[in-house]
Design an enzyme around this catalytic site. Structure first.
Site, PDB file in Angstrom:
ATOM      1  N   GLY A 141     -16.455 -19.558  -9.493  1.00 20.23           N
ATOM      2  CA  GLY A 141     -16.003 -19.890 -10.831  1.00 20.23           C
ATOM      3  C   GLY A 141     -16.144 -21.370 -11.105  1.00 20.23           C
ATOM      4  O   GLY A 141     -16.552 -22.153 -10.237  1.00 20.23           O
TER       5      GLY A 141
ATOM      6  N   ASP B 270       1.543 -27.060 -13.834  1.00 21.65           N
ATOM      7  CA  ASP B 270       0.461 -26.269 -14.440  1.00 21.65           C
ATOM      8  C   ASP B 270       0.534 -24.814 -13.978  1.00 21.65           C
ATOM      9  O   ASP B 270      -0.477 -24.217 -13.613  1.00 21.65           O
ATOM     10  CB  ASP B 270      -0.898 -26.871 -14.087  1.00 21.65           C
ATOM     11  CG  ASP B 270      -2.003 -26.407 -15.046  1.00 21.65           C
ATOM     12  OD1 ASP B 270      -1.658 -25.955 -16.164  1.00 21.65           O
ATOM     13  OD2 ASP B 270      -3.182 -26.489 -14.674  1.00 21.65           O
TER      14      ASP B 270
ATOM     15  N   GLY C 246     -13.947 -24.526 -12.475  1.00 15.81           N
ATOM     16  CA  GLY C 246     -12.652 -25.062 -12.845  1.00 15.81           C
ATOM     17  C   GLY C 246     -12.797 -26.309 -13.685  1.00 15.81           C
ATOM     18  O   GLY C 246     -13.901 -26.833 -13.886  1.00 15.81           O
ATOM     19  N   GLY C 247     -11.682 -26.812 -14.167  1.00 20.83           N
ATOM     20  CA  GLY C 247     -11.712 -28.009 -14.988  1.00 20.83           C
ATOM     21  C   GLY C 247     -12.191 -29.234 -14.237  1.00 20.83           C
ATOM     22  O   GLY C 247     -12.716 -30.167 -14.839  1.00 20.83           O
TER      23      GLY C 247
ATOM     24  N   VAL D 210     -16.150 -23.855  -7.911  1.00 17.97           N
ATOM     25  CA  VAL D 210     -15.574 -23.365  -6.667  1.00 17.97           C
ATOM     26  C   VAL D 210     -16.540 -22.360  -6.050  1.00 17.97           C
ATOM     27  O   VAL D 210     -17.067 -21.489  -6.747  1.00 17.97           O
ATOM     28  CB  VAL D 210     -14.203 -22.696  -6.901  1.00 17.97           C
ATOM     29  CG1 VAL D 210     -13.639 -22.127  -5.608  1.00 17.97           C
ATOM     30  CG2 VAL D 210     -13.230 -23.692  -7.498  1.00 17.97           C
TER      31      VAL D 210
END
Length: 643
Positions: free
Chosen positions: A344, A462, A346-347, A351
């Site tokens: 994926g 978060d 991520g910000g 990953v």
């Protein structure tokens, strides 16, 4: 005279009977997932050989035995550990009893563990020496609760465990054990407790294991024990269950007969030979170890990236050198960060899934060079997560800092993240209430550990569905600590001018004014709880053809007595009372005034006890979507792909 002799004889029989009495069985675990061995195989022969001689050392008075036997795939490792107050003969008697009973209870298993009140025995096909392991996790708690002043009781118990944990972890390689008691000022009486680690653990691993064990104690229970492969704890109210001692430190280890006066030249010669045989190899071995360590340290220093040595960040990261991976190792493990291995985006960067040379699956976060996460966030994840050990937190395996590359290496969690289930029409239909309820309680335990039970007080900042990872058994693990903040023990809140996180999960005092505290995480947990029950996102809840705020919808239906309208219609195995209670708890978590929200300690109690009366919630804090704009969070690290 006859009666006196008879009495003496009966006393001797009684003593002998107690000495060989069957130990008190507690629990065993046969790990079928680790594979089986065949009857009469080399593995079984090696296992029988190892268990037959493991406890034969009668000079061992400190109750810890570890050894291995065999070669290659048939090699077996075993650990035996007795409770710190048990006499040596009783210790060996317990372990010998266990070695017979365990092979009967766990026939043909390649890995097993068995606990008695007096001892623990485990064996495995893999090396288990010096490795902190928190699974299997056995919780055995007294069902009876303290009748009053639960908070005072829990606080006193926590202080006692903190004291004993420090004592035990500070022990040496022979014994890591501590026992003690505390008398309450609230007329409860006296609570007795003990903690123990396998002494092959480091001080840090022992502390982490005991912290994890203590986190499993339910609030207000008058007694119980938590059993892990690497450590155990037990406490009882007004029941002295261990042998008290003024000195819990291990006895000094000395060669046989070294303190016995000798009258024979032959005995002197044998003693001298024994000392030489023990001391000379020990000196040579220690010298060799020092030389190897010095060489490796020098070699690592040459290979390390050249950075300003005065930098405080570098000093702190250097503490975690044992976790440092070589960049080449990670590149090979991820097939040069191939797209096929990408899990994926991520910000802070992509990953990847990887596999180390030993077969272990890993997840690697590769921080983007132009991402918003710089040295501060990288330091957060390394220095915070590496110190955290809990079954409901994702485990950091290591990191890589080489040139401009910054990599974080985590355990691989196969079922991706919670949002990929509860917000997916197909997957959430298979997510019954029991599974969702276990996920909710697991998340709560993880947050409680961060807030109160770890050595640090950590605010995650978060918490959201995409940052809750699910393992193969659908147990939740909190992830992504890039935005986490560390509090000192007595600190209750802080301010920041940099607002990070996800609107919809963010508490109003944080989103509007930058004020954050443990109650900010509680607010996020409340939103997460409602999303798990409803199967929909907070900021785009669908009520028929209308889209509204999930919190406002839940509050309106709660006031009208129709709270079950919030429940996911696709969910099976619904328990009306449990769901209504969870909605009630969620509304308490999202109250507008932070002081009105419960602590995670109280929330865990509410989730685990139906007898507690819940206070009435007040109006939640509502966000208007028109004023908030888009989702400002860092995106989830894991996508729906979990292959």
């Amino acid at each position: 005279m006859v009666s006196s002799r008879l009495l003496l004889f009966l006393c001797l029989i009684s003593i002998a009977t107690r000495a060989i009495a069957q130990p008190t069985f507690v629990r065993h675990v046969c790990d079928n997932e680790k594979g089986n061995y065949t009857t009469n195989s080399t593995y079984q022969t090696n296992l029988n050989q190892l268990l037959s001689f493991l406890f034969s050392n009668t000079d061992n008075d400190y109750g810890f035995y570890n050894s291995s036997y065999g070669q290659n795939s048939d090699q077996i490792y075993a650990i035996g550990l007795c409770r710190g107050d048990i006499e040596p003969d009783a210790c060996r008697s317990c372990l010998n009893y266990s070695r017979n009973s365990m092979t009967q209870r766990c026939p043909n298993q390649k890995e097993a563990i068995e606990w008695y009140d007096e001892c623990m025995l485990r064996y495995s096909y893999r090396s288990i020496f010096g490795v902190m392991e928190a699974s299997p996790y056995i919780s055995l708690l007294n069902p009876q609760n303290i009748s009053s002043n639960v908070e005072a009781f829990d606080e006193e118990l926590k202080n006692l465990f903190d004291k004993l944990r420090t004592q035990a972890a500070g022990g040496n390689s022979l014994r890591k054990y501590a026992a003690g008691n505390a008398s309450f000022t609230q007329n409860f009486g006296t609570v007795y407790a003990l903690v123990q680690c396998t002494p092959d653990l480091s001080q840090r691993d022992c502390e982490n294991c005991l912290v994890d064990a203590v986190s499993g104690t339910a609030r207000g229970k008058i007694g119980g024990q938590i059993l892990l492969p690497s450590c155990k704890i037990r406490y009882e109210l007004n029941d002295l269950f261990y042998e008290p001692s003024d000195n819990n430190s291990p006895p000094p280890f000395s060669p046989p007969n070294s303190t016995t006066p000798t009258t024979s030249k032959e005995k002197k010669t044998n003693t001298t030979r024994t000392i030489v045989l023990v001391v000379v190899p020990t000196v040579v071995f220690v010298a060799l170890i020092i030389s190897v360590c010095a060489y490796l340290k020098f070699k690592k220093a040459k290979e390390r990236v050249e950075i300003d040595p005065s930098s405080k960040d570098v000093e702190e990261i250097s503490i975690q050198e044992s976790l440092q991976f070589d960049f080449g190792t990670i590149r090979v493990a991820t097939n040069n960060f191939s797209e096929a291995n990408k899990l994926g985006q991520g910000g802070f960067g992509p990953v990847y899934r990887g596999k180390l040379s030993n077969g272990e699956n890993i997840a690697v976060k590769r921080l983007s060079k132009n991402s918003g996460q710089g040295d501060q966030e990288f330091k957060n994840e390394v220095l915070l997560v590496a110190k955290l050990q809990h079954r409901n937190l994702v485990k950091l395996l290591g990191f890589c800092l080489e040139g401009s590359e910054r990599l974080l290496v985590y355990e691989f969690v196969p079922n991706a993240s919670l949002d990929q289930f509860i917000f997916d029409l197909i997957k959430r239909a298979d997510l019954d209430w029991d599974t969702r309820y276990k996920i909710i309680k697991g998340i709560a335990r993880g947050i409680l550990y961060l807030h109160e039970d770890s050595r640090l007080r950590i605010i995650h900042r978060d918490l959201k569905a995409s940052n809750i990872l699910l393992d193969e058994e659908m147990k939740p693990k909190i992830s992504d600590f890039g935005m986490a903040r560390l509090f000192i023990i007595d600190q209750t809140q802080a301010n920041t001018s940099r607002i990070v996180g996800t609107y919809g999960y963010m508490a109003p005092e944080y989103a509007m004014n930058g004020h954050f505290s443990v109650k900010s995480d509680v607010y996020s947990f409340g939103v997460l709880l409602l999303e798990t029950i409803s199967g929909q996102k907070n900021n785009c809840f669908h009520n028929g053809d209308d889209v509204e705020d999930l919190l406002s919808f839940a509050w309106k239906n709660w006031k009208e007595g129709t709270a079950l309208n919030v429940v996911d219609g696709l969910m099976r195995g619904v328990s009306t009372s449990e769901i209504l209670r969870c909605i009630h708890i969620a509304l308490l978590c999202v109250q507008e005034n932070a002081n009105d929200r419960p602590t995670m300690n109280s929330i865990v109690l509410m989730l685990n006890s139906n007898s507690l009366t819940l206070p009435l919630p007040s109006r939640p804090a509502f966000f208007m979507h028109s004023t908030l704009g888009p989702d400002m969070s860092l995106e989830s690290d894991y996508s729906s792909r979990s292959t």
